[in-house]
Design a protein around this motif. Structure first.
Motif, PDB file in Angstrom:
ATOM      1  N   VAL A  95       0.852  -1.190   0.000  1.00  0.00           N
ATOM      2  CA  VAL A  95       0.000   0.000   0.000  1.00  0.00           C
ATOM      3  C   VAL A  95       0.890   1.243   0.000  1.00  0.00           C
ATOM      4  CG1 VAL A  95      -1.891   1.222   1.136  1.00  0.00           C
ATOM      5  CG2 VAL A  95      -1.691  -1.269   1.365  1.00  0.00           C
ATOM      6  N   THR A  96       0.674   2.080  -1.010  1.00  0.00           N
ATOM      7  CA  THR A  96       1.404   3.347  -1.097  1.00  0.00           C
ATOM      8  C   THR A  96       0.382   4.476  -1.193  1.00  0.00           C
ATOM      9  OG1 THR A  96       1.488   3.111  -3.505  1.00  0.00           O
ATOM     10  CG2 THR A  96       3.428   2.359  -2.268  1.00  0.00           C
ATOM     11  N   LEU A  97       0.854   5.698  -1.022  1.00  0.00           N
ATOM     12  CA  LEU A  97      -0.049   6.843  -1.140  1.00  0.00           C
ATOM     13  C   LEU A  97       0.254   7.607  -2.415  1.00  0.00           C
ATOM     14  CD1 LEU A  97       0.060   8.300   2.492  1.00  0.00           C
ATOM     15  CD2 LEU A  97      -1.740   6.897   1.464  1.00  0.00           C
ATOM     16  N   ASN A  98      -0.803   8.032  -3.116  1.00  0.00           N
ATOM     17  CA  ASN A  98      -0.555   8.850  -4.303  1.00  0.00           C
ATOM     18  C   ASN A  98      -0.379  10.316  -3.911  1.00  0.00           C
ATOM     19  OD1 ASN A  98      -3.029  10.087  -4.061  1.00  0.00           O
ATOM     20  ND2 ASN A  98      -3.971   9.090  -5.821  1.00  0.00           N
ATOM     21  N   GLU A  99      -0.206  11.201  -4.913  1.00  0.00           N
ATOM     22  CA  GLU A  99       0.121  12.588  -4.558  1.00  0.00           C
ATOM     23  C   GLU A  99      -1.016  13.312  -3.860  1.00  0.00           C
ATOM     24  OE1 GLU A  99       0.937  15.219  -7.883  1.00  0.00           O
ATOM     25  OE2 GLU A  99      -0.211  13.920  -9.210  1.00  0.00           O
TER      26      GLU A  99
ATOM     27  N   GLY B  57      -2.759  11.798  -1.523  1.00  0.00           N
ATOM     28  CA  GLY B  57      -2.915  11.126  -0.240  1.00  0.00           C
ATOM     29  C   GLY B  57      -3.862   9.946  -0.268  1.00  0.00           C
ATOM     30  N   LEU B  58      -4.279   9.528  -1.468  1.00  0.00           N
ATOM     31  CA  LEU B  58      -5.174   8.374  -1.562  1.00  0.00           C
ATOM     32  C   LEU B  58      -4.373   7.080  -1.559  1.00  0.00           C
ATOM     33  CD1 LEU B  58      -7.696   9.556  -4.306  1.00  0.00           C
ATOM     34  CD2 LEU B  58      -8.140   9.242  -1.871  1.00  0.00           C
ATOM     35  N   PRO B  59      -4.826   6.087  -0.797  1.00  0.00           N
ATOM     36  CA  PRO B  59      -4.080   4.817  -0.753  1.00  0.00           C
ATOM     37  C   PRO B  59      -4.194   4.061  -2.075  1.00  0.00           C
ATOM     38  CG  PRO B  59      -5.691   4.964   1.033  1.00  0.00           C
ATOM     39  CD  PRO B  59      -5.994   6.075   0.084  1.00  0.00           C
ATOM     40  N   HIS B  60      -3.122   3.392  -2.426  1.00  0.00           N
ATOM     41  CA  HIS B  60      -3.077   2.580  -3.647  1.00  0.00           C
ATOM     42  C   HIS B  60      -2.565   1.209  -3.219  1.00  0.00           C
ATOM     43  CE1 HIS B  60      -2.523   1.719  -7.907  1.00  0.00           C
ATOM     44  NE2 HIS B  60      -1.315   1.280  -7.625  1.00  0.00           N
ATOM     45  N   ALA B  61      -3.463   0.227  -3.234  1.00  0.00           N
ATOM     46  CA  ALA B  61      -3.101  -1.112  -2.742  1.00  0.00           C
ATOM     47  C   ALA B  61      -3.006  -2.088  -3.905  1.00  0.00           C
ATOM     48  CB  ALA B  61      -4.147  -1.584  -1.746  1.00  0.00           C
ATOM     49  N   VAL B  62      -1.888  -2.771  -4.016  1.00  0.00           N
ATOM     50  CA  VAL B  62      -1.675  -3.695  -5.136  1.00  0.00           C
ATOM     51  C   VAL B  62      -0.992  -4.961  -4.637  1.00  0.00           C
ATOM     52  CG1 VAL B  62      -0.554  -3.973  -7.382  1.00  0.00           C
ATOM     53  CG2 VAL B  62      -1.432  -1.752  -6.737  1.00  0.00           C
ATOM     54  N   VAL B  63      -1.444  -6.095  -5.166  1.00  0.00           N
ATOM     55  CA  VAL B  63      -0.791  -7.366  -4.833  1.00  0.00           C
ATOM     56  C   VAL B  63       0.606  -7.369  -5.445  1.00  0.00           C
ATOM     57  CG1 VAL B  63      -0.875  -9.872  -5.204  1.00  0.00           C
ATOM     58  CG2 VAL B  63      -2.989  -8.599  -4.728  1.00  0.00           C
ATOM     59  N   LYS B  64       1.606  -7.624  -4.630  1.00  0.00           N
ATOM     60  CA  LYS B  64       3.000  -7.686  -5.109  1.00  0.00           C
ATOM     61  C   LYS B  64       3.609  -8.969  -4.558  1.00  0.00           C
ATOM     62  CE  LYS B  64       3.389  -3.461  -6.993  1.00  0.00           C
ATOM     63  NZ  LYS B  64       3.609  -3.227  -8.418  1.00  0.00           N
TER      64      LYS B  64
ATOM     65  N   LYS C 203       1.831   2.761 -10.867  1.00  0.00           N
ATOM     66  CA  LYS C 203       1.500   3.791  -9.873  1.00  0.00           C
ATOM     67  C   LYS C 203       2.250   3.516  -8.575  1.00  0.00           C
ATOM     68  CE  LYS C 203      -3.121   5.090 -11.487  1.00  0.00           C
ATOM     69  NZ  LYS C 203      -3.530   4.031 -12.432  1.00  0.00           N
ATOM     70  N   SER C 204       2.379   2.235  -8.246  1.00  0.00           N
ATOM     71  CA  SER C 204       3.094   1.896  -7.009  1.00  0.00           C
ATOM     72  C   SER C 204       4.522   2.421  -7.051  1.00  0.00           C
ATOM     73  CB  SER C 204       3.152   0.372  -6.818  1.00  0.00           C
ATOM     74  OG  SER C 204       1.882  -0.136  -6.562  1.00  0.00           O
ATOM     75  N   TYR C 205       5.160   2.284  -8.218  1.00  0.00           N
ATOM     76  CA  TYR C 205       6.560   2.710  -8.327  1.00  0.00           C
ATOM     77  C   TYR C 205       6.677   4.229  -8.187  1.00  0.00           C
ATOM     78  CZ  TYR C 205      11.330   3.078 -10.184  1.00  0.00           C
ATOM     79  OH  TYR C 205      12.669   3.349 -10.345  1.00  0.00           O
ATOM     80  N   LYS C 206       5.740   4.939  -8.816  1.00  0.00           N
ATOM     81  CA  LYS C 206       5.765   6.410  -8.680  1.00  0.00           C
ATOM     82  C   LYS C 206       5.525   6.792  -7.215  1.00  0.00           C
ATOM     83  CE  LYS C 206       3.852   7.038 -13.331  1.00  0.00           C
ATOM     84  NZ  LYS C 206       5.044   7.225 -14.102  1.00  0.00           N
ATOM     85  N   ASN C 207       4.538   6.128  -6.611  1.00  0.00           N
ATOM     86  CA  ASN C 207       4.230   6.444  -5.209  1.00  0.00           C
ATOM     87  C   ASN C 207       5.393   6.084  -4.293  1.00  0.00           C
ATOM     88  OD1 ASN C 207       1.719   7.232  -6.085  1.00  0.00           O
ATOM     89  ND2 ASN C 207       0.655   5.390  -5.376  1.00  0.00           N
TER      90      ASN C 207
END
Lengths: 154, 418
Positions: free
Chosen positions: A23-27, A29-36, A57-61
């Motif tokens: 789980v990362t945050l975008n610019e 502040g919204l959470p971005h959850a991805v299976v890794k 998006k995860s990499y940018k975040n």
């Protein structure tokens, strides 16, 4: 500040059948959850995730989090019902060099014609046991009023 | 002179002050800018950690450095976010950052204060090998952490009548390099293809190929010979790939549409850069007299815009040598003014699909501007922010010249998170 990941938890994280979510945050502040599923513990006790997509998006975040000192969260759920949440600080992004190349070769052997954008390293700071059994037992002892009455009825 | 430089530096905002004033610009990018601006000095302890079997040593380059030497130092540095910093070894009296080794790690220091952990660039596998004709491969093709760099010709014909760009030392450096290292002035396309083939054996090491050289005015139409040479080189490189197109960038003269079409249609080239160097016509005429004589400022811009029709939006840009717009005696007097007009011109290009990226100006000892001073750290940060915002406003990608495929443009590094 690092939190130690013990052998038992390391085995769960490194197991291929374990579900792993970053789980990362975008610019905004919204959470971005991805299976890794590539998330694992390194020999140095750090968490490593392999970013296969430069455009993800995860990499940018993750990059933004490293730049501006924001934490990321990893949630894992093992086949044995054990579940953990780990909060950590992005520590390093490898895009070149022997460690990057080792992972690049390895990931292509496993997944075929894929690419590798980066090896992302996270310093684990806070680990919590989120397994239902553990959390239920904690709640029952610390907050005994959190229950429906029928559970107490004769 | 030392006292003068030190007093000027003291008036400018420090690294910490700039980081605090611009919280939306990553500290690591501000560090990169300042390291490029001030240069580096390696301590003995740091150099003891340099292992030529693992680390890339400074080799053939298109331009010289502030120390005016070719001694075997580390090629450059990489930061912990993967940002590359093309470093310029500088004499200590110029107040450079210091690369030292302490607490089991390489660190960047400002005087005695540790600023950041750094690493040397990894050595590519093809370095140390020789071509079929016996030349060291690193004299033919050089490397960055993820890029292969070909400098096919280190001679610029604008120098024929002393019309070389005033910040540039290309021809003087060529003579120095040729005499001391034996680096060839012009490369054989077949040999370039051979070295690229060897480099590609290293899995995961390279993600793009960049060609850059001095301008060649000769030909039926001006610059036809330069174009013909690049086509020959790109065709030879292309033999190593199973696809017609491969991730690549040509940094060259502003060519005509006919010449650009040939480059695009006949080769695997995907990205094109024609550096305008300074975004003001009068300053362009003064600083880049060769470019002004053969093409002219307005036509240079026109050709960039026409290149977008050939290569597509997001695949064409132009570089500026940031700071030369403040060169004395004809440059802008204030940084505010320089920034305003530079960004206005950059916006004109951005609105037509051409991105502007910058390199930090390094006043090189073998250039006409050798005794001048580059701009303040704050200026470079504001410029990076301004150019980045233009790319956001006009949805201009810069993938072919970004932190991975190039690594020499602080403003371009910011697009990593766009």
């Amino acid at each position: 500040m690092s939190s130690e990941i013990n052998k038992e938890i390391e085995e769960i994280i490194n197991h291929e059948d374990t579900s792993k979510v970053l789980v990362t945050l975008n610019e905004n502040g919204l959470p971005h959850a991805v299976v890794k599923q590539s998330i694992r513990v390194s020999d140095e006790g750090k968490l490593v995730y392999l970013e296969l997509l430069e455009s993800s998006k995860s990499y940018k975040n993750f990059t933004r989090s490293l730049w501006f000192n924001q934490k990321v969260v990893i949630s894992i759920s093992g086949k044995n019902g054990k579940s953990y949440q780990i909060k950590g600080m992005p520590e390093k992004i490898l895009i070149s060099g022997p460690i990057f190349e080792k992972y690049y070769i390895n990931v292509r052997e496993q997944l075929g014609d894929v690419d590798l954008a980066a090896v992302c390293i996270i310093d684990p700071e806070e680990l919590t046991d989120e397994s239902y059994a553990t959390r239920f037992s904690e709640q029952e002892s610390k907050q005994p009023i959190f229950k429906h009455l029928d559970r107490l009825a004769r | 002179m030392t006292v003068k430089i030190a007093s000027i530096i003291e008036k400018d905002l420090t690294l910490d002050e700039v980081v605090e004033k611009y919280p939306d610009i990553p500290r690591l990018i501000v560090i990169k800018i300042d390291v490029q601006r001030r240069g580096v000095h390696y301590t003995e302890k740091a150099l003891e950690k340099l292992d030529p079997s693992r680390h890339q040593i400074r080799g053939a380059a298109l331009f010289g450095s502030r120390d005016n030497k070719l001694t075997p130092l580390p090629e450059s540095l990489i930061l912990r976010d993967g940002t590359t910093v093309l470093t310029d070894p500088s004499p200590l009296e110029h107040n450079p950052y210091v690369v030292d080794y302490e607490d089991d790690r390489l660190v960047l220091k400002d005087k005695e204060k540790v600023i950041e952990e750094v690493e040397f660039w990894p050595k590519p596998d093809f370095y140390g090998k020789k071509t079929a004709s016996g030349k060291p491969m690193e004299h033919i093709v050089t490397a960055r952490p993820q890029r292969l760099q070909v400098m096919p010709s280190s001679y610029c014909h604008f120098w024929d009548n002393d019309h070389g760009c005033k910040y540039c030392d290309i021809v003087n450096h060529l003579k120095h390099q040729k005499a001391e290292l034996g680096v060839p002035a012009k490369l054989n396309p077949r040999e370039v293809g051979e070295v690229i083939g060897e480099a590609l054996k290293q899995q995961g090491r390279f993600s793009s190929i960049c060609l850059t050289a001095g301008s060649d005015t000769r030909g039926r139409e001006p610059f036809d010979e330069e174009v013909e040479y690049y086509i020959e080189l790109l065709k030879s490189i292309g033999l190593n790939f199973k696809t017609k197109k491969f991730p690549s960038q040509l940094i060259a003269t502003a060519f005509t549409e006919k010449q650009l079409k040939r480059l695009y249609d006949e080769t695997g080239l995907t990205g094109y850069t024609a550096d305008i160097e300074v975004l003001n016509e009068d300053l362009f005429n003064w600083i880049c007299p060769g470019k002004a004589e053969w093409i002219g400022y307005k036509e240079w811009k026109n050709r960039l815009v026409r290149a977008v029709d050939v290569f597509g939006k997001g695949n064409v840009n132009t570089g500026i040598v940031a700071g030369v717009e403040l060169a004395k005696p004809y440059g802008y007097i204030s940084e505010d003014e320089a920034l305003k007009y530079t960004l206005e011109e950059a916006e004109d290009l951005a609105s037509k699909g051409v991105s502007t990226i910058y390199m930090v100006w390094i006043p090189r000892p073998q250039s006409y501007f050798h005794d001048q001073k580059n701009a303040s750290l704050e200026y470079y940060v504001r410029l990076a922010k301004g150019l980045h915002e233009l790319r956001r406003k006009y949805s201009l990608g810069i993938d072919f010249d970004d932190y991975r495929r190039c690594g020499n443009h602080p403003d371009g590094d910011l697009t990593r998170i766009l």
